[in-house]
Design an enzyme around this catalytic site. Structure first.
Site, PDB file in Angstrom:
ATOM      1  N   THR A   9      -4.438   6.790 -21.522  1.00  8.75           N
ATOM      2  CA  THR A   9      -4.211   5.434 -21.024  1.00  8.75           C
ATOM      3  C   THR A   9      -2.771   5.094 -21.372  1.00  8.75           C
ATOM      4  O   THR A   9      -2.123   5.786 -22.158  1.00  8.75           O
ATOM      5  CB  THR A   9      -5.138   4.409 -21.709  1.00  8.75           C
ATOM      6  OG1 THR A   9      -5.021   4.565 -23.118  1.00  8.75           O
ATOM      7  CG2 THR A   9      -6.581   4.602 -21.292  1.00  8.75           C
ATOM      8  N   ARG A  34      -2.049  -1.966 -18.593  1.00 10.14           N
ATOM      9  CA  ARG A  34      -3.360  -1.330 -18.555  1.00 10.14           C
ATOM     10  C   ARG A  34      -3.366  -0.287 -17.426  1.00 10.14           C
ATOM     11  O   ARG A  34      -3.129  -0.623 -16.269  1.00 10.14           O
ATOM     12  CB  ARG A  34      -4.400  -2.416 -18.286  1.00 10.14           C
ATOM     13  CG  ARG A  34      -5.759  -2.175 -18.804  1.00 10.14           C
ATOM     14  CD  ARG A  34      -6.485  -3.480 -19.029  1.00 10.14           C
ATOM     15  NE  ARG A  34      -6.271  -3.899 -20.408  1.00 10.14           N
ATOM     16  CZ  ARG A  34      -6.938  -3.421 -21.444  1.00 10.14           C
ATOM     17  NH1 ARG A  34      -7.894  -2.530 -21.274  1.00 10.14           N
ATOM     18  NH2 ARG A  34      -6.681  -3.840 -22.671  1.00 10.14           N
ATOM     19  N   ASP A  84      -7.063  14.493 -24.478  1.00 11.61           N
ATOM     20  CA  ASP A  84      -7.078  13.086 -24.092  1.00 11.61           C
ATOM     21  C   ASP A  84      -6.426  12.319 -25.242  1.00 11.61           C
ATOM     22  O   ASP A  84      -7.061  12.055 -26.264  1.00 11.61           O
ATOM     23  CB  ASP A  84      -8.526  12.633 -23.874  1.00 11.61           C
ATOM     24  CG  ASP A  84      -8.626  11.145 -23.564  1.00 11.61           C
ATOM     25  OD1 ASP A  84      -7.619  10.437 -23.720  1.00 11.61           O
ATOM     26  OD2 ASP A  84      -9.735  10.693 -23.190  1.00 11.61           O
ATOM     27  N   TYR A 125       0.851  -1.196   0.000  1.00 11.94           N
ATOM     28  CA  TYR A 125       0.000   0.000   0.000  1.00 11.94           C
ATOM     29  C   TYR A 125       0.881   1.238   0.000  1.00 11.94           C
ATOM     30  O   TYR A 125       1.823   1.325   0.793  1.00 11.94           O
ATOM     31  CB  TYR A 125      -0.892   0.017   1.248  1.00 11.94           C
ATOM     32  CG  TYR A 125      -2.320  -0.373   0.951  1.00 11.94           C
ATOM     33  CD1 TYR A 125      -3.069   0.347   0.014  1.00 11.94           C
ATOM     34  CD2 TYR A 125      -2.928  -1.452   1.594  1.00 11.94           C
ATOM     35  CE1 TYR A 125      -4.365  -0.003  -0.274  1.00 11.94           C
ATOM     36  CE2 TYR A 125      -4.237  -1.807   1.303  1.00 11.94           C
ATOM     37  CZ  TYR A 125      -4.953  -1.075   0.356  1.00 11.94           C
ATOM     38  OH  TYR A 125      -6.230  -1.410   0.069  1.00 11.94           O
ATOM     39  N   LYS A 133      -2.464   1.447 -24.930  1.00 12.07           N
ATOM     40  CA  LYS A 133      -2.869   1.363 -26.345  1.00 12.07           C
ATOM     41  C   LYS A 133      -1.613   1.470 -27.220  1.00 12.07           C
ATOM     42  O   LYS A 133      -0.757   0.603 -27.140  1.00 12.07           O
ATOM     43  CB  LYS A 133      -3.907   2.451 -26.639  1.00 12.07           C
ATOM     44  CG  LYS A 133      -5.201   2.268 -25.837  1.00 12.07           C
ATOM     45  CD  LYS A 133      -6.244   3.301 -26.243  1.00 12.07           C
ATOM     46  CE  LYS A 133      -7.592   3.057 -25.600  1.00 12.07           C
ATOM     47  NZ  LYS A 133      -7.732   3.686 -24.278  1.00 12.07           N
ATOM     48  N   GLU A 157      -0.413   4.857  -0.429  1.00 13.61           N
ATOM     49  CA  GLU A 157      -1.171   6.109  -0.586  1.00 13.61           C
ATOM     50  C   GLU A 157      -0.253   7.308  -0.439  1.00 13.61           C
ATOM     51  O   GLU A 157       0.608   7.330   0.459  1.00 13.61           O
ATOM     52  CB  GLU A 157      -2.285   6.222   0.466  1.00 13.61           C
ATOM     53  CG  GLU A 157      -3.459   5.305   0.217  1.00 13.61           C
ATOM     54  CD  GLU A 157      -3.364   4.035   1.015  1.00 13.61           C
ATOM     55  OE1 GLU A 157      -2.226   3.576   1.285  1.00 13.61           O
ATOM     56  OE2 GLU A 157      -4.423   3.502   1.380  1.00 13.61           O
TER      57      GLU A 157
HETATM   58  N1  DSN Z   1     -12.377   1.097 -25.098  1.00 14.04           N
HETATM   59  C1  DSN Z   1     -11.441   2.034 -25.674  1.00 14.04           C
HETATM   60  C2  DSN Z   1     -11.408   1.973 -27.145  1.00 14.04           C
HETATM   61  O1  DSN Z   1     -11.506   0.871 -27.652  1.00 14.04           O
HETATM   62  O2  DSN Z   1     -11.255   2.976 -27.823  1.00 14.04           O
HETATM   63  C3  DSN Z   1     -11.672   3.434 -25.238  1.00 14.04           C
HETATM   64  O3  DSN Z   1     -12.082   3.518 -23.947  1.00 14.04           O
END
Ligand code: DSN
Length: 421
Positions: free
Chosen positions: A228, A237, A201, A54, A231, A56
């Site tokens: 994120t 993730r 974003d 943990y 990707k 925090e």
């Molecule tokens: N689920 C993602 C996508 O496939 O674009 C975005 O949140």
């Protein structure tokens, strides 16, 4: 055949599902634009004892003891993120993209404030104010979109007019199904005219920006960038919020913890550090450039064979195909028939879609994952031919079965990092 020997004996049921998923990934083509294959080093770091801790707070300011090594890995992740995206501050604790956006909104807005973001039907994202999200109970979201869906050009005049009328506190860029690039300089000028913060974003294109294949919003004076990490950036993730300076960073940090989250997921933060280290290497630049070369080549090859692409092409890693106009079938049917031969993509609404979101007219596909496997332009043609054959022969079960075998043989020439078959 596969690792995870302990799991095989301790939990055969979970092991069996894991083996199935590994085979699926190795033997099939992954065209979902938001997916990728992480390196063995990132994978290894995700399954470590950092899970047990943990933490925090932030490095040097934690609520519990025993933080020598968690501080080290979180600091590494922060420093590498700042170097990668040329910004003043990084918060690497958001658990995912939506939580990152929620923390960003609460850091910059008061209840009732307005956000001007991309029209969801033109490629925007749920967390940019879709009515099904709770965000819309707290903030007011208004929209800009494309001026012309044949070119994908954003209507910046309408954006300016809307900004003057609605006085948003945030002008928000970002999308999950838009194949072109935004004009950050124009957005920044509009935001400055009305006194709005600029936020991007970049979840879908973070790896392309990190690799220098697309423009970096911070180079145009943007205030905050959310993303994120799993990707195009090819990490674990998770989410992240970057700010241009410490002043924004302070607000963001407070909003992420204690505002929204408790203990950070430290094994994922360690894995983020590893992924950012990989993205800082010269070969990641080549990866990012090849994603776009593959994407443009696939788009052109499909269009030359009669496919109707929204915006008539792509500048990034993804494309959106109007299946009704291309082949007179719905996007869901294309998703199902391609799935049956081992090619995975997702049905997707297209701009001004007359069909319902669960039964839309289009499909979205992208090249980040197949590029990680080493596929190049010539392979895009082979893949496109597989897709077009499957769609054409969709009622012929025997033809689909043979095609499925061909797809599998093709895929096995391109190993997935970390999977041995
Ligand atoms: N689920 C993602 C996508 O496939 O674009 C975005 O949140």
């Amino acid at each position: 055949m596969f690792p995870y020997n302990d799991l095989r004996t301790t939990d055969p049921a979970v092991y069996s599902a894991l083996v199935g998923e590994m085979k699926r990934q190795a033997e099939g083509v992954e065209l979902i634009a938001s997916e990728n294959y992480i390196s063995p080093a990132v994978m290894e770091t995700m399954g470590t004892v950092f899970n047990n801790k943990y933490s925090e707070g932030y490095p040097g300011k934690r609520y519990y003891g025993g933080q020598e090594f968690t501080d080290q890995v979180e600091t590494l992740a922060i420093d590498r993120a700042k170097q990668l995206f040329r910004c003043g501050h990084a918060n690497v604790q958001p658990h995912a993209g939506c939580p990152a956006n929620v923390a960003m909104y609460f850091a910059l807005l008061e209840p009732g404030d307005c956000v001007l973001g991309m029209d969801l039907s033109h490629g925007g994202h749920l967390s940019h104010g879709h009515p099904v999200t709770y965000l819309t109970k707290i903030f007011r979201f208004v929209r800009y979109g494309m001026k012309d869906i044949e070119t994908g050009e954003i209507d910046y005049d309408a954006m300016r007019a809307m900004a003057k009328k609605e006085k948003p506190k945030i002008l928000l860029g970002g999308f999950s199904a838009y194949p072109r690039e935004l004009d950050y300089a124009k957005m920044k000028a509009i935001a400055d005219e009305v006194g709005a913060y600029t936020v991007m974003d970049m979840a879908h294109i973070a790896g392309l920006i990190a690799g220098g294949a697309l423009k970096n919003p911070f180079d145009y004076g943007f205030d905050v960038v959310t993303t994120t990490t799993h990707k195009t950036l090819r990490g674990p993730r998770g989410g992240m919020i970057l700010s241009k300076d410490a002043e924004f960073g302070k607000k963001i940090d407070k909003s992420v913890f204690p505002g929204f989250q408790g203990g950070p997921i430290m094994q994922m933060i360690a894995a983020k550090a590893v992924a950012f280290g990989e993205a800082l290497r010269p070969e990641f630049k080549e990866y990012a450039a090849q994603i776009i070369r593959n994407s443009k080549h696939l788009a052109n090859y499909l269009m030359e064979r009669g496919a109707k692409l929204i915006t008539n092409g792509t500048d990034n890693h993804l494309m959106l195909v109007d299946c009704v106009q291309s082949w007179n079938i719905a996007g869901g049917e294309v998703e199902t028939v391609l799935d049956s031969v081992g090619i995975t993509l997702n049905k997707n609404s297209i701009p001004n879609d007359t069909r319902k979101p669960m039964d839309p007219s289009g499909v979205r596909l992208g090249t980040p994952a197949i590029t990680t496997r080493g596929m190049k332009e010539r392979d895009m043609e082979i893949l496109a031919d597989f897709m077009l054959t499957a769609i054409e022969r969709r009622s012929d079960a025997a033809a689909l079965k043979n095609l499925g075998e061909e797809v599998k043989a093709f895929c096995l020439q391109f190993p997935v990092p970390g999977i041995k078959v």
